[in-house]
Scaffold this active site. Structure first.
Site, PDB file in Angstrom:
ATOM      1  N   GLU A   1      -6.987 -29.470   8.257  1.00 22.92           N
ATOM      2  CA  GLU A   1      -6.866 -28.846   6.939  1.00 22.92           C
ATOM      3  C   GLU A   1      -7.822 -27.679   6.756  1.00 22.92           C
ATOM      4  O   GLU A   1      -7.411 -26.570   6.425  1.00 22.92           O
ATOM      5  CB  GLU A   1      -7.129 -29.885   5.840  1.00 22.92           C
ATOM      6  CG  GLU A   1      -7.164 -29.282   4.433  1.00 22.92           C
ATOM      7  CD  GLU A   1      -7.651 -30.252   3.370  1.00 22.92           C
ATOM      8  OE1 GLU A   1      -7.886 -29.789   2.241  1.00 22.92           O
ATOM      9  OE2 GLU A   1      -7.785 -31.452   3.657  1.00 22.92           O
TER      10      GLU A   1
ATOM     11  N   ASP B   1      -8.557 -33.996   4.190  1.00 21.56           N
ATOM     12  CA  ASP B   1      -9.448 -34.744   3.305  1.00 21.56           C
ATOM     13  C   ASP B   1      -8.697 -35.903   2.655  1.00 21.56           C
ATOM     14  O   ASP B   1      -7.489 -35.807   2.407  1.00 21.56           O
ATOM     15  CB  ASP B   1     -10.007 -33.839   2.203  1.00 21.56           C
ATOM     16  CG  ASP B   1     -11.017 -32.826   2.717  1.00 21.56           C
ATOM     17  OD1 ASP B   1     -11.576 -33.045   3.809  1.00 21.56           O
ATOM     18  OD2 ASP B   1     -11.243 -31.813   2.025  1.00 21.56           O
TER      19      ASP B   1
ATOM     20  N   TYR C   1       0.809  -1.221   0.000  1.00 25.77           N
ATOM     21  CA  TYR C   1       0.000   0.000   0.000  1.00 25.77           C
ATOM     22  C   TYR C   1       0.842   1.271   0.000  1.00 25.77           C
ATOM     23  O   TYR C   1       0.353   2.344  -0.370  1.00 25.77           O
ATOM     24  CB  TYR C   1      -0.969  -0.012   1.185  1.00 25.77           C
ATOM     25  CG  TYR C   1      -2.175  -0.878   0.918  1.00 25.77           C
ATOM     26  CD1 TYR C   1      -3.075  -0.566  -0.102  1.00 25.77           C
ATOM     27  CD2 TYR C   1      -2.402  -2.031   1.655  1.00 25.77           C
ATOM     28  CE1 TYR C   1      -4.163  -1.361  -0.367  1.00 25.77           C
ATOM     29  CE2 TYR C   1      -3.500  -2.848   1.394  1.00 25.77           C
ATOM     30  CZ  TYR C   1      -4.374  -2.498   0.382  1.00 25.77           C
ATOM     31  OH  TYR C   1      -5.461  -3.297   0.108  1.00 25.77           O
TER      32      TYR C   1
END
Length: 365
Positions: free
Chosen positions: A193, A246, A107
């Site tokens: 996760e 997963d 920025y």
């Protein structure tokens, strides 16, 4: 914007300042000879530059291939300017013993960098080029990870952080190096996760139902701060670290990043990897063993298959024959499953049965 004082030793500061000065001196020397200066950056996006060490994980080879960033080449001139600006900013930060976030840098110079991702990449390139950890540059990243459980510690500014709440998690610190006075009775650390699964376990008060533990999530692919936090806790507490991901190629890769590191950050492997991490679940073999309903399973896509093929070729797979067996089973069955698929067996199966039994009877790899 400059922030509070950073945790850097005088010798470390001098090393960083000397490294930056050497780069600038070489540029000035070329200019004095009317030569176009160039910067040499190790290539962080090639597996050819990475070697595997079972103790450390993926680390950048000493004879790594490089990229030449020339000041007189239209394709790299902008990158050359961006690197010089980061060197200038970091020199000021280290010299004044302060730090700034990557977001602050962007920025302050939006026209030069164009996007936050460019700043992120250049900072990591500079860290790799100078052969110093990114935190030594005084540049910190905003964390996206969350942590909860049996843990208290002090931030560098003296703020006391208590992670015991069962209703709200704590954001992972942006200044892991500044954390001190860590206190915990945790028996293990559980890396989750997905944020959705993390929030479900938080809601179910998993840490109270099981032994005292610490849960952390990087909300998918982990940021460096989440990885640094897990590593710091592992170094201090000396407790087992488990992963809950997963049963798909994406989840396996995330687990491998925590355990072995990533190609892009292989130059900083020693402070990021946790070689003793165990795969708690969800295992592809669990889907058969628990008879997860077929309608809760998802066929592998072509992208999944390509990712799985890539994982099977990674240098660390042969070091984990049981992991290899699980990946081969997924490849054979051509199905994947999210952790949430266990809800098809029972709404509280994950918290009340699956995880307690896994941890009690040693059902991890």
């Amino acid at each position: 914007m400059m922030r509070n004082r950073a945790a850097r030793e005088p010798e470390e500061e001098r090393q960083v300042l000397n490294s930056i000065e050497n780069v600038i001196l070489e540029i000035v020397t070329h200019l004095s000879k009317s030569e176009a200066p160039a910067l040499v950056i190790p290539n962080r996006s090639s597996w050819d530059n990475v070697s595997f060490d079972s103790v450390i994980g993926l680390q950048m080879s000493s004879a790594s291939a490089v990229r030449m960033i020339r000041s007189d080449c239209p394709k790299t001139a902008t990158t050359f300017s961006q690197i010089l600006k980061i060197l200038s900013v970091t020199y000021t930060l280290v010299q004044s013993n302060t730090y700034s976030t990557k977001r602050d840098i962007y920025y302050n110079y939006p026209q030069l960098f164009g996007s936050q991702k460019v700043v992120d990449k250049i900072v990591d390139d500079v860290s790799c080029m100078l052969k110093v950890p990114r935190r030594s540059l005084g540049v910190l990243a905003t964390s996206k990870g969350l942590i909860s459980g049996d843990l208290c510690y002090l931030e560098e500014d003296g703020t006391r952080i208590d992670c015991h709440s069962s209703t709200a998690a704590v954001a992972v610190s942006s200044n892991i190096a500044g954390i001190r006075n860590i206190f915990s009775s945790a028996k293990f650390i559980l890396i989750v996760e997905k944020d959705a699964t993390f929030q479900r376990l938080l809601h179910d008060d998993l840490c109270a139902k099981l032994s005292p533990c610490i849960m952390i999530t990087g909300k998918g692919f982990p940021d460096v701060n989440s990885r640094l936090m897990v590593r710091k806790l592992w170094d201090v507490l000396h407790v087992p670290v488990f992963t809950l991901v997963d049963a798909d190629p994406h989840g396996i890769e995330i687990m491998c990043i925590y355990k072995y590191g990533s190609m892009a950050m292989s130059f900083e492997a020693e402070s990021l990897t946790i070689p003793s991490i165990k795969w708690l679940g969800l295992l592809p073999s669990d889907l058969e063993r628990l008879q997860v309903p077929r309608n809760a399973l998802i066929p592998l896509t072509k992208t999944d298959e390509n990712k799985l093929d890539s994982l099977l070729k990674r240098p660390y797979v042969t070091d984990q024959p049981e992991w290899l067996k699980e990946m081969k089973l997924m490849q054979k069955n051509r199905f994947k499953a999210e952790i949430q698929s266990l809800a098809a067996i029972g709404p509280d199966f994950l918290t009340n049965i699956y995880l307690p039994n896994k941890l009690r009877y040693g059902g991890w790899l």
